[in-house]
Enzyme design. Structure first.
Site, PDB file in Angstrom:
ATOM      1  N   CYS A 249       0.880  -1.185   0.000  1.00 37.14           N
ATOM      2  CA  CYS A 249       0.000   0.000   0.000  1.00 37.14           C
ATOM      3  C   CYS A 249       0.905   1.217   0.000  1.00 37.14           C
ATOM      4  O   CYS A 249       1.059   1.903   1.007  1.00 37.14           O
ATOM      5  CB  CYS A 249      -0.921  -0.014   1.211  1.00 37.14           C
ATOM      6  SG  CYS A 249      -1.846  -1.555   1.414  1.00 37.14           S
ATOM      7  N   ALA A 250       1.517   1.488  -1.140  1.00 31.54           N
ATOM      8  CA  ALA A 250       2.737   2.291  -1.178  1.00 31.54           C
ATOM      9  C   ALA A 250       2.538   3.798  -1.306  1.00 31.54           C
ATOM     10  O   ALA A 250       3.436   4.562  -0.949  1.00 31.54           O
ATOM     11  CB  ALA A 250       3.629   1.804  -2.325  1.00 31.54           C
ATOM     12  N   ALA A 251       1.412   4.254  -1.848  1.00 32.29           N
ATOM     13  CA  ALA A 251       1.250   5.690  -2.104  1.00 32.29           C
ATOM     14  C   ALA A 251       1.327   6.487  -0.800  1.00 32.29           C
ATOM     15  O   ALA A 251       0.850   6.020   0.236  1.00 32.29           O
ATOM     16  CB  ALA A 251      -0.082   5.949  -2.806  1.00 32.29           C
ATOM     17  N   PRO A 252       1.944   7.675  -0.849  1.00 29.39           N
ATOM     18  CA  PRO A 252       2.509   8.358  -2.020  1.00 29.39           C
ATOM     19  C   PRO A 252       3.942   7.943  -2.363  1.00 29.39           C
ATOM     20  O   PRO A 252       4.566   8.542  -3.223  1.00 29.39           O
ATOM     21  CB  PRO A 252       2.464   9.824  -1.594  1.00 29.39           C
ATOM     22  CG  PRO A 252       2.681   9.779  -0.114  1.00 29.39           C
ATOM     23  CD  PRO A 252       1.960   8.546   0.360  1.00 29.39           C
TER      24      PRO A 252
ATOM     25  N   LYS B 139       7.699   5.719   2.031  1.00 29.82           N
ATOM     26  CA  LYS B 139       8.419   4.557   2.564  1.00 29.82           C
ATOM     27  C   LYS B 139       9.082   3.781   1.425  1.00 29.82           C
ATOM     28  O   LYS B 139      10.165   3.214   1.602  1.00 29.82           O
ATOM     29  CB  LYS B 139       7.467   3.668   3.367  1.00 29.82           C
ATOM     30  CG  LYS B 139       6.936   4.334   4.634  1.00 29.82           C
ATOM     31  CD  LYS B 139       6.021   3.406   5.408  1.00 29.82           C
ATOM     32  CE  LYS B 139       5.460   4.089   6.652  1.00 29.82           C
ATOM     33  NZ  LYS B 139       4.513   5.177   6.327  1.00 29.82           N
TER      34      LYS B 139
ATOM     35  N   ASP C 258      -0.517   0.241  -5.414  1.00 31.49           N
ATOM     36  CA  ASP C 258      -1.649   0.911  -4.779  1.00 31.49           C
ATOM     37  C   ASP C 258      -2.832   0.832  -5.728  1.00 31.49           C
ATOM     38  O   ASP C 258      -2.676   0.536  -6.910  1.00 31.49           O
ATOM     39  CB  ASP C 258      -1.343   2.351  -4.377  1.00 31.49           C
ATOM     40  CG  ASP C 258      -1.921   2.650  -2.988  1.00 31.49           C
ATOM     41  OD1 ASP C 258      -3.142   2.459  -2.810  1.00 31.49           O
ATOM     42  OD2 ASP C 258      -1.161   3.046  -2.086  1.00 31.49           O
TER      43      ASP C 258
ATOM     44  N   ASP D  84       2.159  -1.481   5.067  1.00 32.12           N
ATOM     45  CA  ASP D  84       1.839  -0.231   5.769  1.00 32.12           C
ATOM     46  C   ASP D  84       0.365   0.027   5.488  1.00 32.12           C
ATOM     47  O   ASP D  84       0.002   0.700   4.536  1.00 32.12           O
ATOM     48  CB  ASP D  84       2.725   0.900   5.255  1.00 32.12           C
ATOM     49  CG  ASP D  84       2.504   2.201   6.003  1.00 32.12           C
ATOM     50  OD1 ASP D  84       2.512   2.175   7.243  1.00 32.12           O
ATOM     51  OD2 ASP D  84       2.307   3.240   5.342  1.00 32.12           O
TER      52      ASP D  84
ATOM     53  N   CYS E 217      -0.550   3.986  11.482  1.00 29.41           N
ATOM     54  CA  CYS E 217      -0.387   5.269  12.172  1.00 29.41           C
ATOM     55  C   CYS E 217      -1.616   5.537  13.039  1.00 29.41           C
ATOM     56  O   CYS E 217      -2.195   6.617  13.011  1.00 29.41           O
ATOM     57  CB  CYS E 217      -0.143   6.410  11.185  1.00 29.41           C
ATOM     58  SG  CYS E 217      -1.446   6.629   9.948  1.00 29.41           S
TER      59      CYS E 217
END
Length: 416
Positions: free
Chosen positions: A206-209, A212, A230, A286, A336
């Site tokens: 779940c990489a955007a933006p 990481k 994403d 993430d 988070c």
């Protein structure tokens, strides 16, 4: 609970920059920026700063004796903008809701966040709803620039001088694009926990933006093979743009829902999704989450139904992550949020649901242990990291890691 609520309502006492190790970094850009602000504020010294690691720079607040008299001019901004200002950002045009009609360009203005969400865009009189003072700055746009004929301008509307949090006003633009990145400290710790190495095949689910993602590329010296996913093309485009800015060439990006990123039909190369089973050396999940660790959390409008929904998405993502992870591979999970259902209880659910996974220490262990009475033993609690205000005798935590945002990290290995 009051301690946690108060902690969430307050701004972290420092700013964190991630430094791109692939680029040359000159500290003079930062000191010059702070020196200009020091003169404007009449401070005797600039804020302290130091490197926590070679890729992590910490900048403290202005001294307590640095103060700013309020002006008589008022700017109302939305909560998102107010939160950013307290973290050291300028006010950008899209966030402005109201501006006194008698304000002049270049005048000092006081910025307030609209806590009720009732301020109508274009307000020209004093706002009588619930509001919070977030700082003082110089007006850079007039009413006609902001509101006339449905104007939707971009750019800085108020150049902030001193946020109420007393954090210095710094952004990445003082350096060439991709050289530094404003990033919360626990988010940087995630990269340290993944610890990417050259030639490893890594999936960022779940990489955007792409913050990481780029860190993983930088840490591997641009020599890992990273696939970033994403759900939408718009999000995928942001990852591509971020990688380009950071000089990362080892990342392949796809617009693809990670819930469905695997196929059980035979073997094949790890080229594009869906991927064969047991494809990746490391997986970073993430996960989409409730975000209830963000600070300052000025307003919380999340419904109980929405809060409950995140765990189901996270479980589906775990199912896919386990399938594409190699035996002996590493899976890092992060959120988070402070919500136990998405953190400790999620780990407990994973360990019960997937016997092939084993919980291992999420080293370097810099945050506190997991909360008790949420499905994990003390031995398991000490393997995870929870960033928050809590004290726990299982593992003392340095103040700097207790004073960031609410965050959670767990690490697993696939044993069969």
């Amino acid at each position: 609970m009051n301690t946690l609520v108060d902690w969430l309502a307050n701004t972290p006492t420092y700013t964190t920059f991630r430094i791109n190790k692939l680029r040359n970094f000159d500290i003079k850009n930062l000191t010059n920026c702070l020196e200009v602000q020091r003169k404007e504020l009449g401070s005797e010294q600039i804020p302290n700063f130091f490197f926590l690691k070679e890729d992590c720079l910490i900048v403290d607040r202005w001294p307590e004796n640095v103060v700013m008299e309020k002006s008589k001019n008022e700017v109302i901004v939305d909560v998102s903008c107010a939160t950013a200002v307290l973290r050291g950002a300028h006010v950008y045009a899209p966030g402005v809701l109201g501006l006194s009609s008698n304000c002049k360009l270049g005048e000092k203005v006081d910025v307030y966040g609209d806590l009720d969400g009732h301020c109508k865009r274009g307000l020209k009189v004093q706002y009588i709803g619930k509001k919070v003072y977030v700082g003082t700055g110089y007006l850079k746009m007039l009413r006609h620039n902001l509101f006339d004929n449905g104007a939707q301008n971009s750019g800085v509307a108020v150049s902030m001088l001193l946020p109420a949090s007393k954090l210095p006003v710094i952004n990445e633009t003082i350096y060439p694009e991709g050289q530094v990145l404003l990033q919360n400290l626990p988010s940087i710790v995630v990269g340290w926990v993944v610890n990417p190495q050259p030639n490893e095949i890594i999936l960022d689910m779940c990489a955007a933006p792409g913050n990481k993602t780029t860190h993983l590329g930088e840490m591997s010296n641009n020599k890992a093979f990273i696939i970033a996913l994403d759900k939408t093309q718009q999000k995928a485009d942001k990852i591509v743009k971020n990688c380009k800015a950071h000089g990362i060439t080892c990342v392949n990006v796809f617009a693809f829902n990670s819930v469905n990123c695997y196929t059980e039909c035979g073997d094949g190369e790890v080229i594009k999704p869906p991927f064969p089973l047991n494809s990746f050396d490391k997986v970073l999940l993430d996960a989409p989450c409730s975000g209830l660790g963000q600070r300052p959390l000025l307003v919380n409008k999340i419904s109980s139904k929405m809060l409950e929904s995140y765990k189901f998405v996270q479980r589906k993502l775990f199912n896919a992550a386990v399938k594409v992870l190699k035996v002996g591979g590493i899976l890092v999970y992060s959120t988070c949020t402070i919500n136990e259902e998405e953190n400790e209880r999620m780990v407990a659910w994973v360990l019960e649901k997937f016997p092939v996974l084993k919980l291992i220490p999420a080293e370097p262990l810099l945050g506190g242990p997991g909360l008790p009475n949420n499905g994990l033993t003390d031995e398991q609690r000490i393997m995870v990291q929870r960033f928050g205000p809590e004290d726990d005798s299982l593992r003392p935590v340095e103040d700097i890691y207790k004073n960031s945002i609410g965050f959670f990290i767990a690490k697993f290995t696939k044993i069969k």
